[in-house]
Design a protein around this motif. Structure first.
Motif, short mmCIF file in Angstrom:
data_model
loop_
_atom_site.label_atom_id
_atom_site.label_comp_id
_atom_site.label_asym_id
_atom_site.label_seq_id
_atom_site.Cartn_x
_atom_site.Cartn_y
_atom_site.Cartn_z
N GLN A 154 0.82 -1.21 0.00
CA GLN A 154 0.00 0.00 0.00
C GLN A 154 0.86 1.27 0.00
N GLY A 155 1.94 1.26 0.79
CA GLY A 155 2.82 2.43 0.84
C GLY A 155 3.42 2.74 -0.51
N PHE A 156 3.96 1.72 -1.16
CA PHE A 156 4.56 1.94 -2.47
C PHE A 156 3.53 2.40 -3.50
N ILE A 157 2.34 1.79 -3.49
CA ILE A 157 1.33 2.13 -4.50
C ILE A 157 0.95 3.60 -4.44
N VAL A 158 0.70 4.11 -3.23
CA VAL A 158 0.26 5.51 -3.14
C VAL A 158 1.42 6.48 -3.35
N LEU A 159 2.62 6.14 -2.85
CA LEU A 159 3.76 7.05 -2.97
C LEU A 159 4.35 7.06 -4.37
N SER A 160 3.98 6.09 -5.21
CA SER A 160 4.43 6.08 -6.60
C SER A 160 3.38 6.63 -7.56
N ASP A 161 2.24 7.04 -7.01
CA ASP A 161 1.17 7.57 -7.85
C ASP A 161 1.19 9.10 -7.84
N GLN A 162 1.32 9.69 -9.01
CA GLN A 162 1.45 11.14 -9.12
C GLN A 162 0.20 11.86 -8.62
N LYS A 163 -0.98 11.35 -8.98
CA LYS A 163 -2.22 12.01 -8.57
C LYS A 163 -2.37 12.00 -7.05
N TRP A 164 -2.05 10.87 -6.43
CA TRP A 164 -2.19 10.76 -4.97
C TRP A 164 -1.20 11.70 -4.27
N CYS A 165 0.05 11.70 -4.74
CA CYS A 165 1.06 12.57 -4.12
C CYS A 165 0.70 14.05 -4.29
N GLN A 166 0.13 14.39 -5.43
CA GLN A 166 -0.26 15.78 -5.66
C GLN A 166 -1.46 16.17 -4.81
N LYS A 167 -2.42 15.27 -4.69
CA LYS A 167 -3.65 15.56 -3.96
C LYS A 167 -3.43 15.55 -2.46
N VAL A 168 -2.68 14.59 -1.94
CA VAL A 168 -2.53 14.40 -0.49
C VAL A 168 -1.30 15.10 0.06
N LEU A 169 -0.17 14.99 -0.66
CA LEU A 169 1.09 15.54 -0.15
C LEU A 169 1.45 16.88 -0.77
N GLY A 170 0.73 17.29 -1.82
CA GLY A 170 1.03 18.57 -2.45
C GLY A 170 2.29 18.55 -3.29
N LEU A 171 2.72 17.36 -3.74
CA LEU A 171 3.94 17.23 -4.53
C LEU A 171 3.58 17.11 -6.00
N SER A 172 4.42 17.69 -6.85
CA SER A 172 4.16 17.62 -8.28
C SER A 172 4.57 16.28 -8.88
N ASN A 173 5.49 15.57 -8.21
CA ASN A 173 5.97 14.28 -8.70
C ASN A 173 5.86 13.23 -7.59
N PRO A 174 5.72 11.98 -7.95
CA PRO A 174 5.66 10.93 -6.93
C PRO A 174 6.98 10.79 -6.19
N LEU A 175 6.93 10.32 -4.97
CA LEU A 175 8.15 10.15 -4.17
C LEU A 175 9.02 9.02 -4.70
N PHE A 176 8.39 7.96 -5.22
CA PHE A 176 9.13 6.79 -5.69
C PHE A 176 8.57 6.34 -7.04
N ASP A 177 9.44 5.69 -7.80
CA ASP A 177 8.96 4.80 -8.85
C ASP A 177 9.49 3.41 -8.49
N LEU A 178 9.16 2.40 -9.28
CA LEU A 178 9.53 1.03 -8.93
C LEU A 178 11.04 0.83 -8.82
N PRO A 179 11.85 1.33 -9.77
CA PRO A 179 13.30 1.16 -9.63
C PRO A 179 13.87 1.81 -8.37
N SER A 180 13.47 3.06 -8.10
CA SER A 180 14.03 3.76 -6.93
C SER A 180 13.57 3.12 -5.63
N PHE A 181 12.34 2.59 -5.59
CA PHE A 181 11.84 1.93 -4.39
C PHE A 181 12.64 0.65 -4.11
N MET A 182 12.90 -0.13 -5.15
CA MET A 182 13.68 -1.35 -4.97
C MET A 182 15.11 -1.03 -4.57
N ALA A 183 15.68 0.00 -5.17
CA ALA A 183 17.05 0.38 -4.83
C ALA A 183 17.14 0.84 -3.38
#
Length: 544
Positions: A196-225
């Motif tokens: 659940q954490g990865f799904i919402v933090l990698s979604d641009q719409k959720w990060c923009q709506k909830v966190l006020g960020l223009s880009n997601p915090l993670f994508d799949l490669p950066s999360f695995m790294a």
């Protein structure tokens, strides 16, 4: 319907609280060494949940990128190693380097390898998710992904064996029961972070709506790294700073051959064979709900972040339920198990109803978006309320079944070989949930009826342009000016068949399952003696 956290069927049962003559102390009253050990165990089990949660996120991404249901069914097998770890656990218990420590011999290299693999694959995972096929479309490479995540599950299953064994000496005897608590909480937290954490933090719409960020915090490669680095750093810290205390001679595990002999003797018991039949067939009626429902909602428009947003509420529910239901399960666990199956069969029908409602709700959103050129307002709050209520009931039913099942395992297990007995039953239970889910996903397209329909216009109604199914003939249908559409969804077919199977199962096997609870204790024992006095003051062997 997938739940908010890791499927409890994938988790093992820990029989670590087997020193009945010493009472556990509260966490605040523990010694400083035990407090540190509890935190380390919680950390290790949380790390264990990370690959599990990530492997549960991957199918949602695969579905978004065009993976077929057959591909998803193949990927669903990645967790099988965790169900079968009983078969190599004796090796982990018996083979070790003395200077390194019995548990560190396996724990350290396994976690370093897991972290290294996640780092290595982080640069390749995107290419595995987008492989060009012969027709020019990009689809996930299901076999490569399945191989990699099966390997991660194998490593984490081996880590689980090592951590379970280390807990017996890491904690004092009075507090060794806290290991099972660390396991339950740690795995759920790790799964939650990576699913659940990865799904919402990698979604641009959720990060923009909830966190006020223009880009997601993670994508799949950066999360695995990120988690690959965390695995390596924390493993090195445990290796250097945590001292392993050797096992006492009384706590030495059984030999490899003796463990396998015990499993064979358990499987020969008549009641166990009947119970194996119950465990291998009782989940058939629940398979469409557990494996297909959420993918179908996603197919008809529900974004995966909508699913993940509701999950924290379900997580709290799943953690609170055991404390509420435990007293109801203790007296007649098999009867409660059957009640749970009936309740889950009912909630499966409710989930199917929510699926039908989601088609309408998300179709309205798409219609709004097409007409206005902007994102639609989305489903109504009433729909989300119904979705949350049904998911909560579904979660309640699943946890009730799991709790009743585990209570019955503990009730019938021969105390002289309790660890092997419990883990063997848990292995059978895991397999009993895996194979129906695999078959449900695999058969879904074959049970779906497709038709090539003409495009509606103001002057003509829609008609079928081809006889029979247009599955696999989409290009021909499009050339005729039509669209290949689902006329009867395979999920609907499966759900009606599963309901019928569930009713028949209760009719033919329900009484046999209930009779198992009435069987005398000695019929579950592997010892030939009728003397069961040792049950009064028992000391079970360790779970492997």
């Amino acid at each position: 319907m997938p739940t908010s956290h890791a499927n409890p069927e994938e988790f093992d049962v820990k029989l670590v609280n087997h020193y009945d003559n010493e009472e556990a102390t509260s966490f605040s009253a523990m010694s400083w060494d035990d407090k540190k050990s509890v935190l380390i165990l919680l950390l290790l089990y949380t790390l264990q949940g990370i690959p599990m949660g990530l492997s549960a996120s991957i199918p949602l991404i695969m579905k978004e990128r065009g993976a077929s249901y057959q591909a998803l069914s193949i990927f669903s097998l990645v967790s099988v190693p965790f169900s079968l770890k009983l078969f190599w656990a004796p090796l982990v218990d018996s083979i070790y380097i003395s200077k390194m420590g019995r548990r560190k011999t396996w724990l350290i290299p396994v976690q370093l390898l897991c972290g290294g693999l996640m780092l290595f694959v982080s640069n390749r995972i995107d290419s595995w998710m987008n492989v060009k096929s012969e027709d020019g479309h990009s689809t996930p490479d299901v076999y490569t992904l399945t191989t990699f995540f099966t390997l991660l599950y194998f490593l984490m299953a081996t880590q689980d064996i090592a951590v379970d064994g280390w807990a017996l000496t890491m904690l004092s005897r009075a507090n060794v029961g806290y290991a099972s608590t660390c396991n339950a909480i740690g795995q759920v937290l790790g799964f939650f972070f990576a699913n659940q954490g990865f799904i919402v933090l990698s979604d641009q719409k959720w990060c923009q709506k909830v966190l006020g960020l223009s880009n997601p915090l993670f994508d799949l490669p950066s999360f695995m790294a990120f988690w690959g680095v965390v695995f390596i750093v924390l493993t090195l810290l445990v290796w250097v700073f945590k001292v392993e205390v050797p096992l006492n001679s009384d706590d030495e595990p059984d030999g490899i051959l003796e463990t396998y002999r015990q499993m064979y003797s358990i499987s020969r018991l008549r009641n166990v064979r009947i119970f194996i039949l119950v465990l291998m067939t009782s989940r058939i009626a629940l398979a469409p709900n557990d494996s297909v429902a959420m993918f179908k909602m996603q197919e008809y428009g529900m974004p995966k972040e909508d699913i993940a947003t509701l999950s924290p509420l379900l997580l709290v529910l799943s953690l609170a339920l055991p404390a509420v239901t435990s007293k109801y399960l203790a007296q007649q666990p098999m009867k409660m198990f059957l009640y749970g199956l009936q309740f889950k069969l009912f909630t499966s029908i409710l989930v199917w109803g929510v699926f039908q409602l989601s088609i309408v709700e998300y179709a309205s959103e798409k219609s709004e978006q097409n007409e206005a050129g902007e994102p639609g307002s989305g489903p109504s709050m009433g729909f989300y309320a119904i979705l949350l209520a049904v998911m909560s009931l579904n979660e309640l039913a699943g946890n009730f079944i799991f709790g009743a099942q585990m209570t019955f395992f503990a009730k019938i297990s021969d105390p002289l070989i309790g660890g092997t007995y419990m883990t063997l039953l848990n292995t059978i239970s895991n397999l009993g949930s895996k194979w129906p889910n695999f078959m449900s996903l695999w058969l879904l397209p074959k049970m779906t009826i497709y038709a090539c329909m003409s495009v509606a216009s103001e002057t003509s109604s829609r008609t079928a342009l081809m006889q029979g199914s247009c599955m696999g003939l989409e290009d021909e249908c499009q050339a005729m000016g039509g669209q290949c559409e689902i006329k009867v969804d395979g999920y609907t077919v499966q759900q009606f068949l599963a309901t019928a199977v569930g009713i028949l199962w209760m009719f033919f096997l329900g009484d046999r399952a209930l009779n198992l609870e009435r069987a005398p204790t000695k019929e579950w024992l592997t010892t030939s003696s009728d003397d069961t006095s040792y049950l009064v003051s028992k000391k079970t062997n360790k779970a492997v």
